[in-house]
Scaffold this motif. Structure first.
Motif, short mmCIF file in Angstrom:
data_model
loop_
_atom_site.label_atom_id
_atom_site.label_comp_id
_atom_site.label_asym_id
_atom_site.label_seq_id
_atom_site.Cartn_x
_atom_site.Cartn_y
_atom_site.Cartn_z
N PHE A 1 -63.84 30.71 -2.53
CA PHE A 1 -64.43 31.91 -1.93
C PHE A 1 -65.34 32.66 -2.91
CE2 PHE A 1 -61.00 31.54 1.30
CZ PHE A 1 -61.82 31.58 2.42
N ILE A 2 -65.04 32.58 -4.21
CA ILE A 2 -65.93 33.20 -5.20
C ILE A 2 -67.29 32.47 -5.20
CG2 ILE A 2 -66.32 33.43 -7.68
CD1 ILE A 2 -64.63 35.62 -6.45
N GLY A 3 -67.24 31.14 -5.04
CA GLY A 3 -68.48 30.39 -4.92
C GLY A 3 -69.27 30.80 -3.69
N LEU A 4 -68.56 30.97 -2.57
CA LEU A 4 -69.23 31.39 -1.33
C LEU A 4 -69.78 32.81 -1.44
CD1 LEU A 4 -66.81 29.88 1.34
CD2 LEU A 4 -69.13 29.13 0.77
N ASN B 1 -76.56 38.48 2.75
CA ASN B 1 -75.58 38.67 3.83
C ASN B 1 -74.41 39.49 3.27
OD1 ASN B 1 -73.63 38.43 5.88
ND2 ASN B 1 -74.39 36.41 6.49
N PRO B 2 -74.57 40.80 3.21
CA PRO B 2 -73.54 41.66 2.59
C PRO B 2 -72.15 41.50 3.21
CG PRO B 2 -75.56 42.90 2.99
CD PRO B 2 -75.73 41.58 3.68
N THR B 3 -72.10 41.33 4.53
CA THR B 3 -70.79 41.24 5.20
C THR B 3 -70.01 40.02 4.74
OG1 THR B 3 -71.68 42.34 7.18
CG2 THR B 3 -69.62 41.11 7.43
N LEU B 4 -70.65 38.85 4.79
CA LEU B 4 -69.95 37.63 4.40
C LEU B 4 -69.70 37.59 2.88
CD1 LEU B 4 -71.54 34.89 6.69
CD2 LEU B 4 -69.32 36.02 6.90
N ALA B 5 -70.60 38.20 2.11
CA ALA B 5 -70.40 38.27 0.66
C ALA B 5 -69.17 39.12 0.35
CB ALA B 5 -71.63 38.85 -0.03
N LEU B 6 -69.03 40.25 1.03
CA LEU B 6 -67.88 41.13 0.82
C LEU B 6 -66.58 40.46 1.27
CD1 LEU B 6 -69.35 44.58 1.93
CD2 LEU B 6 -68.58 43.96 -0.37
N ILE B 7 -66.62 39.79 2.41
CA ILE B 7 -65.42 39.09 2.91
C ILE B 7 -65.02 37.99 1.93
CG2 ILE B 7 -64.55 37.55 4.72
CD1 ILE B 7 -66.24 39.16 6.72
N SER B 8 -66.00 37.22 1.44
CA SER B 8 -65.71 36.13 0.50
C SER B 8 -65.12 36.67 -0.80
CB SER B 8 -66.99 35.34 0.21
OG SER B 8 -67.50 34.74 1.37
N SER B 9 -65.70 37.76 -1.31
CA SER B 9 -65.18 38.32 -2.57
C SER B 9 -63.78 38.88 -2.37
CB SER B 9 -66.12 39.41 -3.09
OG SER B 9 -66.21 40.49 -2.19
N PHE B 10 -63.53 39.49 -1.21
CA PHE B 10 -62.20 40.03 -0.92
C PHE B 10 -61.16 38.92 -0.86
CE2 PHE B 10 -58.95 41.03 2.32
CZ PHE B 10 -58.33 42.11 1.69
N LEU B 11 -61.48 37.84 -0.15
CA LEU B 11 -60.56 36.72 -0.05
C LEU B 11 -60.35 36.05 -1.41
CD1 LEU B 11 -61.72 35.14 3.33
CD2 LEU B 11 -59.60 36.39 2.90
N GLY B 12 -61.42 35.95 -2.19
CA GLY B 12 -61.28 35.41 -3.54
C GLY B 12 -60.32 36.23 -4.38
N TYR B 13 -60.43 37.57 -4.26
CA TYR B 13 -59.53 38.46 -5.01
C TYR B 13 -58.10 38.32 -4.51
CZ TYR B 13 -57.19 42.65 -6.65
OH TYR B 13 -56.30 43.51 -7.22
N VAL B 14 -57.91 38.28 -3.20
CA VAL B 14 -56.55 38.19 -2.62
C VAL B 14 -55.84 36.92 -3.08
CG1 VAL B 14 -55.25 37.86 -0.47
CG2 VAL B 14 -57.02 39.64 -0.62
N ILE C 1 -68.84 44.40 -5.48
CA ILE C 1 -69.15 45.10 -4.23
C ILE C 1 -70.60 45.59 -4.23
CG2 ILE C 1 -68.67 47.20 -2.90
CD1 ILE C 1 -65.72 46.85 -3.68
N ILE C 2 -71.02 46.16 -5.35
CA ILE C 2 -72.39 46.66 -5.47
C ILE C 2 -73.39 45.51 -5.30
CG2 ILE C 2 -74.09 47.68 -7.04
CD1 ILE C 2 -71.76 49.31 -8.24
N ALA D 1 -71.63 39.29 -13.59
CA ALA D 1 -70.52 39.33 -12.64
C ALA D 1 -69.53 38.20 -12.89
CB ALA D 1 -71.05 39.25 -11.20
N SER D 2 -70.07 37.00 -13.16
CA SER D 2 -69.20 35.84 -13.38
C SER D 2 -68.33 36.03 -14.63
CB SER D 2 -70.03 34.57 -13.50
OG SER D 2 -70.84 34.59 -14.67
N LEU D 3 -68.90 36.63 -15.67
CA LEU D 3 -68.12 36.89 -16.89
C LEU D 3 -67.05 37.94 -16.63
CD1 LEU D 3 -70.94 36.87 -19.60
CD2 LEU D 3 -69.29 35.07 -19.10
N LEU D 4 -67.40 38.99 -15.88
CA LEU D 4 -66.42 40.02 -15.53
C LEU D 4 -65.28 39.44 -14.69
CD1 LEU D 4 -68.34 43.32 -14.63
CD2 LEU D 4 -66.45 43.06 -16.25
#
Length: 330
Positions: A148-151, A109-122, A101-102, A42-45
């Motif tokens: 946020f990617i770290g989180l 903690n899927p919810t906070l992981a998804l929120i963190s990844s979304f904010l990192g992308y934004v 996402i997968i 994931a980190s490489l992608l």
């Protein structure tokens, strides 16, 4: 293939996978597990797609075309066509988002992981897609993106934030502010590329850099006191010495950076390669300092694994991409 690795700035991906693995371990995860291996992928992608997007947009917006130091870059030299790069980068961004996402859905903690990844992308997309190169706020979105990617990685293995995780997040944020807001501007000073240094005085810039890095390392020292205070006296002395030497080395490197980046560099553009080399050494020093501090929490074996993997990857990719060992031709 080499040209594409240059476009993705693959040589710096070691910093990204060390960041994600460190936070994953902080949350209680294990590197040598299915999720740990999946996180490395994931980190490489994430790195290849987002840095590829940054390289592409810098070219399309005309920044790289005006920088004489980037004439050998694949888009500038014509080895990769912009149309090709747009298609490849968009596909990689889609795959990175889908993959993250997968992984998040299988995290602690899927919810906070998804929120963190979304904010990192934004925030990452905001920075890559035309954020002003001369704005004093320029380092903010990319700092937030990496934070946020770290989180995101942290919540793959943890359900809630701890004090230690918050402190490490602060350390990473300060590190990114220095790398983008100080080192990045020094590296591109005196080129035709627009630069914050054209808006503020050199003395103010140098003072900000010194203060930021000292605060950065002091946060690391505070983390060390929390983790090493109950250990054997010899170990406590060891971490104090490492902290002291790291701060001294960092101040020495900063003096070199500011001297060559702001004084000698004005009359000798060849000095840019030395600035890039010292920027790389500063980044390695800062990243590894945190890893050493976190040994009581994430384990010596994990730290040694990340250190060795990071160095081997960084040196190998520099050799493949640019024919150098430490300083990439960026």
């Amino acid at each position: 293939m080499r040209e594409w690795l240059q476009l993705f700035r693959s040589q710096t991906a070691s910093a990204t996978f060390i960041l994600l693995l460190t936070f994953y371990l902080l949350g209680g995860g294990e590197i040598f597990s299915l999720m740990g291996l999946a996180l490395i992928v994931a980190s490489l992608l994430i790195h290849y797609s987002t840095f590829g997007q940054n390289s592409l947009n810098d070219f399309l917006l005309g920044y790289d075309k005006e920088d004489p130091h980037k004439k050998h870059h694949p888009l500038v030299s014509g080895k990769i066509k912009p149309e090709q790069a747009i298609k490849v980068v968009n596909v990689m961004l889609f795959l990175a988002c889908l993959y993250c996402i997968i992984l998040a859905l299988h995290g602690a903690n899927p919810t906070l992981a998804l929120i963190s990844s979304f904010l990192g992308y934004v925030f990452g997309n905001w920075y890559n897609s035309g954020f002003s190169k001369v704005s004093l706020l320029k380092p903010i979105p990319i700092t937030l993106a990496f934070t946020f990617i770290g989180l995101y990685a942290y919540f793959l293995s943890a359900k809630e934030l701890t004090t230690l995780a918050i402190l490490c997040t602060l350390y990473v944020a300060l590190t990114m502010l220095f790398q983008i807001g100080i080192e990045g501007e020094l590296k591109d000073y005196k080129t035709k590329e627009v630069n914050i240094l054209h808006k503020i005085s050199k003395d103010t810039f140098a003072t900000l850099g010194v203060i930021l890095k000292i605060v950065n390392l002091l946060v690391g020292l505070y983390i060390a006191t929390l983790l090493w205070a109950t250990l054997h006296p010899v170990l406590r002395i060891t971490i104090v010495m490492i902290s002291f030497l790291t701060i001294v080395a960092s101040l020495f490197i900063m003096r070199y950076l500011f001297n060559y980046g702001l004084i000698v560099y004005e009359t000798c553009r060849k000095c840019r390669k030395y600035v890039v080399r010292y920027c790389a050494l500063m980044e390695i020093l800062t990243i590894y300092y945190l890893l050493i501090v976190l040994i009581p929490e994430i384990g010596l074996v994990n730290v040694l694994f990340m250190m060795i993997l990071g160095i081997v990857y960084f040196v190998a990719m520099n050799k493949i991409n640019w024919g150098t060992l430490v300083a990439p031709m960026v």
